[in-house]
Design a protein around this motif. Structure first.
Motif, PDB file in Angstrom:
ATOM      1  N   PHE A  18     -45.247 -36.127  -6.033  1.00 10.16           N
ATOM      2  CA  PHE A  18     -44.895 -34.523  -6.555  1.00 10.16           C
ATOM      3  C   PHE A  18     -44.772 -33.773  -5.329  1.00 10.16           C
ATOM      4  O   PHE A  18     -43.928 -33.050  -5.079  1.00 10.16           O
ATOM      5  CB  PHE A  18     -46.371 -34.094  -7.318  1.00 10.16           C
ATOM      6  CG  PHE A  18     -45.772 -32.768  -8.252  1.00 10.16           C
ATOM      7  CD1 PHE A  18     -44.616 -32.459  -9.001  1.00 10.16           C
ATOM      8  CD2 PHE A  18     -46.561 -31.759  -7.608  1.00 10.16           C
ATOM      9  CE1 PHE A  18     -44.313 -31.262  -9.518  1.00 10.16           C
ATOM     10  CE2 PHE A  18     -46.185 -30.361  -8.168  1.00 10.16           C
ATOM     11  CZ  PHE A  18     -45.350 -30.053  -9.113  1.00 10.16           C
ATOM     12  N   TYR A  19     -45.818 -33.828  -4.296  1.00 12.72           N
ATOM     13  CA  TYR A  19     -45.616 -33.046  -3.046  1.00 12.72           C
ATOM     14  C   TYR A  19     -44.381 -33.339  -2.410  1.00 12.72           C
ATOM     15  O   TYR A  19     -43.602 -32.549  -1.860  1.00 12.72           O
ATOM     16  CB  TYR A  19     -46.878 -33.576  -2.173  1.00 12.72           C
ATOM     17  CG  TYR A  19     -46.594 -32.738  -0.950  1.00 12.72           C
ATOM     18  CD1 TYR A  19     -47.201 -31.473  -0.863  1.00 12.72           C
ATOM     19  CD2 TYR A  19     -46.281 -33.383   0.284  1.00 12.72           C
ATOM     20  CE1 TYR A  19     -47.406 -30.863   0.446  1.00 12.72           C
ATOM     21  CE2 TYR A  19     -46.395 -32.528   1.404  1.00 12.72           C
ATOM     22  CZ  TYR A  19     -46.926 -31.266   1.561  1.00 12.72           C
ATOM     23  OH  TYR A  19     -46.636 -30.497   2.609  1.00 12.72           O
ATOM     24  N   TYR A  20     -43.981 -34.734  -2.165  1.00  8.92           N
ATOM     25  CA  TYR A  20     -42.671 -34.976  -1.308  1.00  8.92           C
ATOM     26  C   TYR A  20     -41.319 -34.806  -2.076  1.00  8.92           C
ATOM     27  O   TYR A  20     -40.593 -34.168  -1.540  1.00  8.92           O
ATOM     28  CB  TYR A  20     -42.822 -36.321  -1.106  1.00  8.92           C
ATOM     29  CG  TYR A  20     -43.711 -36.925  -0.016  1.00  8.92           C
ATOM     30  CD1 TYR A  20     -43.600 -36.326   1.360  1.00  8.92           C
ATOM     31  CD2 TYR A  20     -44.926 -37.523  -0.291  1.00  8.92           C
ATOM     32  CE1 TYR A  20     -44.594 -36.758   2.391  1.00  8.92           C
ATOM     33  CE2 TYR A  20     -45.830 -37.942   0.761  1.00  8.92           C
ATOM     34  CZ  TYR A  20     -45.660 -37.245   2.016  1.00  8.92           C
ATOM     35  OH  TYR A  20     -46.680 -37.552   2.879  1.00  8.92           O
ATOM     36  N   GLU A  21     -41.613 -34.720  -3.318  1.00  7.51           N
ATOM     37  CA  GLU A  21     -40.362 -34.293  -4.110  1.00  7.51           C
ATOM     38  C   GLU A  21     -40.234 -32.772  -4.102  1.00  7.51           C
ATOM     39  O   GLU A  21     -39.188 -32.211  -3.928  1.00  7.51           O
ATOM     40  CB  GLU A  21     -40.212 -34.473  -5.531  1.00  7.51           C
ATOM     41  CG  GLU A  21     -40.084 -35.922  -5.974  1.00  7.51           C
ATOM     42  CD  GLU A  21     -38.726 -36.683  -5.418  1.00  7.51           C
ATOM     43  OE1 GLU A  21     -37.713 -35.783  -5.686  1.00  7.51           O
ATOM     44  OE2 GLU A  21     -38.805 -37.709  -4.880  1.00  7.51           O
ATOM     45  N   SER A  22     -41.336 -32.116  -4.034  1.00  6.77           N
ATOM     46  CA  SER A  22     -41.243 -30.658  -3.743  1.00  6.77           C
ATOM     47  C   SER A  22     -40.849 -30.210  -2.418  1.00  6.77           C
ATOM     48  O   SER A  22     -40.024 -29.471  -2.168  1.00  6.77           O
ATOM     49  CB  SER A  22     -42.689 -29.785  -4.003  1.00  6.77           C
ATOM     50  OG  SER A  22     -43.011 -29.963  -5.411  1.00  6.77           O
ATOM     51  N   LEU A  23     -41.224 -30.965  -1.535  1.00  5.54           N
ATOM     52  CA  LEU A  23     -40.778 -30.862  -0.049  1.00  5.54           C
ATOM     53  C   LEU A  23     -39.313 -30.919  -0.040  1.00  5.54           C
ATOM     54  O   LEU A  23     -38.676 -30.164   0.870  1.00  5.54           O
ATOM     55  CB  LEU A  23     -41.481 -31.970   0.728  1.00  5.54           C
ATOM     56  CG  LEU A  23     -41.384 -31.747   2.393  1.00  5.54           C
ATOM     57  CD1 LEU A  23     -41.849 -30.330   3.009  1.00  5.54           C
ATOM     58  CD2 LEU A  23     -42.076 -32.869   2.998  1.00  5.54           C
ATOM     59  N   LYS A  24     -38.813 -32.073  -0.600  1.00  5.53           N
ATOM     60  CA  LYS A  24     -37.283 -32.041  -0.364  1.00  5.53           C
ATOM     61  C   LYS A  24     -36.552 -31.160  -1.199  1.00  5.53           C
ATOM     62  O   LYS A  24     -35.777 -30.419  -0.699  1.00  5.53           O
ATOM     63  CB  LYS A  24     -36.965 -33.620  -1.395  1.00  5.53           C
ATOM     64  CG  LYS A  24     -37.060 -34.878  -0.690  1.00  5.53           C
ATOM     65  CD  LYS A  24     -36.401 -36.070  -1.193  1.00  5.53           C
ATOM     66  CE  LYS A  24     -37.243 -37.077  -1.905  1.00  5.53           C
ATOM     67  NZ  LYS A  24     -36.747 -37.870  -2.457  1.00  5.53           N
ATOM     68  N   GLN A  25     -37.112 -30.351  -2.323  1.00  7.11           N
ATOM     69  CA  GLN A  25     -36.561 -29.256  -3.077  1.00  7.11           C
ATOM     70  C   GLN A  25     -36.510 -28.254  -2.218  1.00  7.11           C
ATOM     71  O   GLN A  25     -35.599 -27.239  -1.775  1.00  7.11           O
ATOM     72  CB  GLN A  25     -37.079 -28.956  -4.200  1.00  7.11           C
ATOM     73  CG  GLN A  25     -36.516 -27.851  -5.076  1.00  7.11           C
ATOM     74  CD  GLN A  25     -37.080 -27.792  -6.446  1.00  7.11           C
ATOM     75  OE1 GLN A  25     -37.971 -28.537  -6.884  1.00  7.11           O
ATOM     76  NE2 GLN A  25     -36.631 -26.720  -7.134  1.00  7.11           N
ATOM     77  N   GLU A  27     -36.682 -28.012   1.316  1.00  2.94           N
ATOM     78  CA  GLU A  27     -35.603 -28.257   2.323  1.00  2.94           C
ATOM     79  C   GLU A  27     -34.328 -27.528   1.799  1.00  2.94           C
ATOM     80  O   GLU A  27     -33.656 -27.024   2.762  1.00  2.94           O
ATOM     81  CB  GLU A  27     -35.584 -29.622   2.833  1.00  2.94           C
ATOM     82  CG  GLU A  27     -36.706 -29.983   3.583  1.00  2.94           C
ATOM     83  CD  GLU A  27     -36.809 -31.476   3.700  1.00  2.94           C
ATOM     84  OE1 GLU A  27     -35.783 -32.247   3.254  1.00  2.94           O
ATOM     85  OE2 GLU A  27     -37.664 -31.905   4.707  1.00  2.94           O
ATOM     86  N   HIS A  28     -34.036 -27.717   0.529  1.00  6.49           N
ATOM     87  CA  HIS A  28     -32.781 -27.356   0.110  1.00  6.49           C
ATOM     88  C   HIS A  28     -32.665 -25.844  -0.236  1.00  6.49           C
ATOM     89  O   HIS A  28     -31.703 -25.188  -0.286  1.00  6.49           O
ATOM     90  CB  HIS A  28     -32.174 -28.315  -0.978  1.00  6.49           C
ATOM     91  CG  HIS A  28     -32.064 -29.572  -0.702  1.00  6.49           C
ATOM     92  ND1 HIS A  28     -30.660 -29.803   0.034  1.00  6.49           N
ATOM     93  CD2 HIS A  28     -32.626 -30.818  -1.025  1.00  6.49           C
ATOM     94  CE1 HIS A  28     -30.886 -31.340   0.307  1.00  6.49           C
ATOM     95  NE2 HIS A  28     -31.918 -31.502  -0.282  1.00  6.49           N
ATOM     96  N   GLU A  29     -33.912 -25.421  -0.850  1.00  2.19           N
ATOM     97  CA  GLU A  29     -34.038 -24.047  -1.359  1.00  2.19           C
ATOM     98  C   GLU A  29     -35.458 -23.596  -0.979  1.00  2.19           C
ATOM     99  O   GLU A  29     -36.300 -23.763  -1.776  1.00  2.19           O
ATOM    100  CB  GLU A  29     -33.756 -24.068  -2.850  1.00  2.19           C
ATOM    101  CG  GLU A  29     -34.132 -22.859  -3.583  1.00  2.19           C
ATOM    102  CD  GLU A  29     -34.431 -23.021  -4.955  1.00  2.19           C
ATOM    103  OE1 GLU A  29     -34.706 -21.948  -5.839  1.00  2.19           O
ATOM    104  OE2 GLU A  29     -33.616 -23.774  -5.659  1.00  2.19           O
ATOM    105  N   GLU A  30     -35.324 -22.913  -0.045  1.00  2.03           N
ATOM    106  CA  GLU A  30     -36.855 -22.320   0.436  1.00  2.03           C
ATOM    107  C   GLU A  30     -37.365 -21.180  -0.542  1.00  2.03           C
ATOM    108  O   GLU A  30     -36.512 -20.238  -0.842  1.00  2.03           O
ATOM    109  CB  GLU A  30     -36.808 -21.561   1.901  1.00  2.03           C
ATOM    110  CG  GLU A  30     -36.526 -22.602   3.017  1.00  2.03           C
ATOM    111  CD  GLU A  30     -36.839 -22.125   4.329  1.00  2.03           C
ATOM    112  OE1 GLU A  30     -37.318 -21.110   4.545  1.00  2.03           O
ATOM    113  OE2 GLU A  30     -36.501 -22.968   5.272  1.00  2.03           O
ATOM    114  N   SER A  31     -38.597 -21.483  -1.025  1.00  4.44           N
ATOM    115  CA  SER A  31     -39.075 -20.678  -2.322  1.00  4.44           C
ATOM    116  C   SER A  31     -40.380 -20.385  -2.058  1.00  4.44           C
ATOM    117  O   SER A  31     -40.926 -21.493  -1.730  1.00  4.44           O
ATOM    118  CB  SER A  31     -38.697 -21.415  -3.664  1.00  4.44           C
ATOM    119  OG  SER A  31     -39.426 -20.808  -4.681  1.00  4.44           O
ATOM    120  N   ASP A  32     -40.996 -19.131  -2.149  1.00  3.96           N
ATOM    121  CA  ASP A  32     -42.429 -19.242  -2.398  1.00  3.96           C
ATOM    122  C   ASP A  32     -43.202 -19.767  -3.230  1.00  3.96           C
ATOM    123  O   ASP A  32     -44.138 -20.304  -3.010  1.00  3.96           O
ATOM    124  CB  ASP A  32     -42.697 -17.253  -2.290  1.00  3.96           C
ATOM    125  CG  ASP A  32     -42.344 -16.578  -1.025  1.00  3.96           C
ATOM    126  OD1 ASP A  32     -42.008 -17.570  -0.058  1.00  3.96           O
ATOM    127  OD2 ASP A  32     -42.139 -15.469  -1.251  1.00  3.96           O
TER     128      ASP A  32
END
Length: 56
Positions: A18-25, A27-32
C-alpha cells in the motif's frame, strides 16, 4: 472506520504494498492526502518493527 484502526489489522506485507503504491501515485500527483496516508502507514510499520525487536 478510522484509518489508523484499519492499518492495525492489515498484515505488514499489505502495508508495504500500500505504501509503495501510494508513493507511485504521489510521484504523479502530489497531494497532501496521499502524503498523510503514507505517513500513517510508515508509522504503523515502524511501530510493529519496534515491537518485534523488543520481543526478541
Amino acid at each position: 472506520m478510522e484509518l489508523k484502526k484499519c492499518l492495525k489489522i492489515l498484515p505488514v506485507s499489505v502495508l508495504n504494498a500500500f505504501y509503495y503504491e501510494s508513493l507511485k501515485q504521489f510521484e504523479h500527483e502530489e497531494s497532501d492526502d496521499i502524503l498523510a496516508i503514507m505517513e500513517s502507514v510508515e508509522i504503523e510499520i515502524r511501530e510493529r518493527d519496534t515491537c518485534l525487536k523488543n520481543t526478541k
